[in-house]
Design a protein around this motif. Structure first.
Motif, mmCIF file in Angstrom:
data_model
loop_
_atom_site.group_PDB
_atom_site.id
_atom_site.type_symbol
_atom_site.label_atom_id
_atom_site.label_comp_id
_atom_site.label_asym_id
_atom_site.label_seq_id
_atom_site.Cartn_x
_atom_site.Cartn_y
_atom_site.Cartn_z
ATOM 1 N N GLU A 63 1.118 -1.291 0.369
ATOM 2 C CA GLU A 63 0.055 0.278 0.476
ATOM 3 C C GLU A 63 0.714 1.078 -0.270
ATOM 4 N N ASN A 64 1.572 1.147 0.619
ATOM 5 C CA ASN A 64 3.418 2.500 0.302
ATOM 6 C C ASN A 64 4.224 2.713 -0.885
ATOM 7 N N ARG A 65 3.182 1.892 -1.551
ATOM 8 C CA ARG A 65 3.555 2.477 -3.331
ATOM 9 C C ARG A 65 3.207 2.337 -4.349
ATOM 10 N N ILE A 66 1.952 1.994 -3.220
ATOM 11 C CA ILE A 66 1.002 2.019 -4.985
ATOM 12 C C ILE A 66 -0.449 3.142 -3.899
ATOM 13 N N GLU A 67 -0.603 4.027 -4.616
ATOM 14 C CA GLU A 67 -1.335 5.437 -4.483
ATOM 15 C C GLU A 67 -2.931 5.155 -5.700
ATOM 16 N N PHE A 68 -4.108 4.983 -4.965
ATOM 17 C CA PHE A 68 -5.381 4.839 -5.211
ATOM 18 C C PHE A 68 -6.536 5.902 -5.466
ATOM 19 N N LEU A 69 -6.892 5.728 -7.144
ATOM 20 C CA LEU A 69 -7.584 7.285 -7.597
ATOM 21 C C LEU A 69 -8.866 6.679 -8.193
ATOM 22 N N HIS A 70 -9.786 7.285 -7.430
ATOM 23 C CA HIS A 70 -11.281 7.302 -7.389
ATOM 24 C C HIS A 70 -11.512 8.080 -9.215
ATOM 25 N N CYS A 71 -11.345 7.672 -10.671
ATOM 26 C CA CYS A 71 -11.543 8.857 -11.473
ATOM 27 C C CYS A 71 -11.638 7.392 -12.624
ATOM 28 N N ASP A 72 -12.444 8.966 -13.193
ATOM 29 C CA ASP A 72 -12.484 8.352 -15.401
ATOM 30 C C ASP A 72 -10.467 7.817 -15.732
ATOM 31 N N LEU A 73 -10.732 7.086 -16.210
ATOM 32 C CA LEU A 73 -9.423 6.981 -17.224
ATOM 33 C C LEU A 73 -7.850 7.514 -16.167
ATOM 34 N N LEU A 74 -7.183 8.805 -16.476
ATOM 35 C CA LEU A 74 -5.799 9.384 -15.828
ATOM 36 C C LEU A 74 -6.475 10.511 -15.346
ATOM 37 N N GLU A 75 -7.483 10.906 -14.966
ATOM 38 C CA GLU A 75 -8.044 12.453 -14.436
ATOM 39 C C GLU A 75 -7.605 12.496 -13.392
ATOM 40 N N GLY A 76 -7.575 11.878 -11.833
ATOM 41 C CA GLY A 76 -7.340 11.970 -11.405
ATOM 42 C C GLY A 76 -6.345 12.529 -10.912
ATOM 43 N N LEU A 77 -4.525 12.222 -11.752
ATOM 44 C CA LEU A 77 -3.363 13.235 -11.837
ATOM 45 C C LEU A 77 -3.700 14.277 -12.528
ATOM 46 N N ASN A 78 -4.087 14.953 -12.922
ATOM 47 C CA ASN A 78 -4.556 16.833 -13.536
ATOM 48 C C ASN A 78 -3.972 16.806 -13.029
ATOM 49 N N GLU A 79 -3.825 17.195 -11.865
ATOM 50 C CA GLU A 79 -3.516 17.882 -10.993
ATOM 51 C C GLU A 79 -2.028 17.754 -11.242
ATOM 52 N N ARG A 80 -1.515 17.048 -11.630
ATOM 53 C CA ARG A 80 0.124 16.488 -11.356
ATOM 54 C C ARG A 80 0.437 16.547 -12.433
#
Ligand code: GLN
Length: 280
Positions: free
Chosen positions: A158-175
């Motif tokens: 769990e320390n090396r996997i970030e789980f993101l609730h989103c469509d496709l890759l949208e949860g990473l847009n800010e980054r």
């Protein structure tokens, strides 16, 4: 009633192997225990429970949803009807990424996204074998993410996997806006054409999550959005790995126009099952 008799009776309704696996599950023993102790008695309370398990399997509920687990890439994963049951074919995606990753040694923390992680099987298997990599595992289903998080905890990842609730890759847009670029994007997305439902096994079509299976009339709806999204998210030379469905090779090659080193890997049946491409 002995264990052997219980299995003999169950075999009238379901496959003998499934009967053995269900009884082993009920007894919390390995399957070999049944072979070693065929004359051991099955207590009557367990006989009743075994009957309900047999009835569920006879009604085409997948064995894995009844036992709650499936092996993938040598690891045991918890599964429930919120997630697709990991398939052996999908192990080819894991192998492709592991082979590609060998060129990086340890000098670089690979940034890898698993889009539509489901049970988390791909990301967790990779995290187990890639000590340095950091993972982003996305899913549009919160129930699936709960299963994936549970599996990541079970396997200590769990320390090396970030789980993101989103469509496709949208949860990473800010980054992405802050400059993050990924080394690899991989996905086993839904890719089954909607009309295939009529001819699919009841185990799949009546029990597995349709959001994980179906993707429009030609099954390509997710790829049409994911391929451009991956292009925007990857660094130059970054790797895209997609599981693809029966007969989709040419359409995927077309969607990957402009990408470099486009190639396909065959599955155990000799059919193209994974697409690989590098961002220019
Ligand atoms: N291969 C799966 C099946 O045929 C579908 C998996 C998927 O859509 N990603 O049941």
């Amino acid at each position: 009633m002995t264990l052997r008799q219980a299995i003999d009776d169950a075999s009238l309704h379901i496959a003998r192997r499934d009967a053995e696996l269900l009884l082993a599950h009920l007894l919390q023993q390995p399957r070999a225990f049944l072979l070693a102790h065929p004359e051991a008695p099955l207590p009557s309370a367990l006989q009743a429970t075994f009957k309900t398990l047999i009835a569920r399997r006879a009604a085409h509920e997948p064995l894995q949803y009844i036992t709650g687990n499936q092996e993938f890439y040598g690891l045991d994963f918890h599964v429930d009807p919120a997630v697709l049951i990991p398939r052996p074919e999908t192990e080819h995606l894991v192998e492709a990424i592991l082979l590609w990753a060998t060129q990086f040694h340890d000098e670089h923390t690979l940034q890898i996204a698993d889009v539509g992680t489901g049970s988390g099987a791909i990301a967790i298997a990779l995290a187990t074998h890639l000590a340095g990599a950091h993972f982003y595992a996305t899913d549009i289903s919160t129930a699936a993410l709960e299963v994936a998080r549970h599996n990541a905890r079970t396997h200590g990842r769990e320390n090396r996997i970030e789980f993101l609730h989103c469509d496709l890759l949208e949860g990473l847009n800010e980054r992405f806006a802050q400059g993050l670029r990924l080394d690899a994007v991989l996905s086993n997305p839904p890719y089954v054409p909607a009309d295939d439902a009529a001819t699919m096994q009841p185990e799949v079509v009546h029990h597995e999550p349709h959001t994980a299976l179906f993707a429009g009339a030609d099954g390509l709806n997710i790829y049409r959005r994911l391929i451009p999204a991956a292009h925007a998210a990857l660094r130059s030379q970054g790797l895209l790995v997609l599981e693809i469905g029966y007969g989709q090779r040419d359409a995927i090659a077309n969607l990957l126009t402009g990408w470099h080193n486009v190639r396909f890997l065959d599955d155990y049946q000799g059919l193209p099952r994974a697409a690989l491409a590098q961002r220019p």
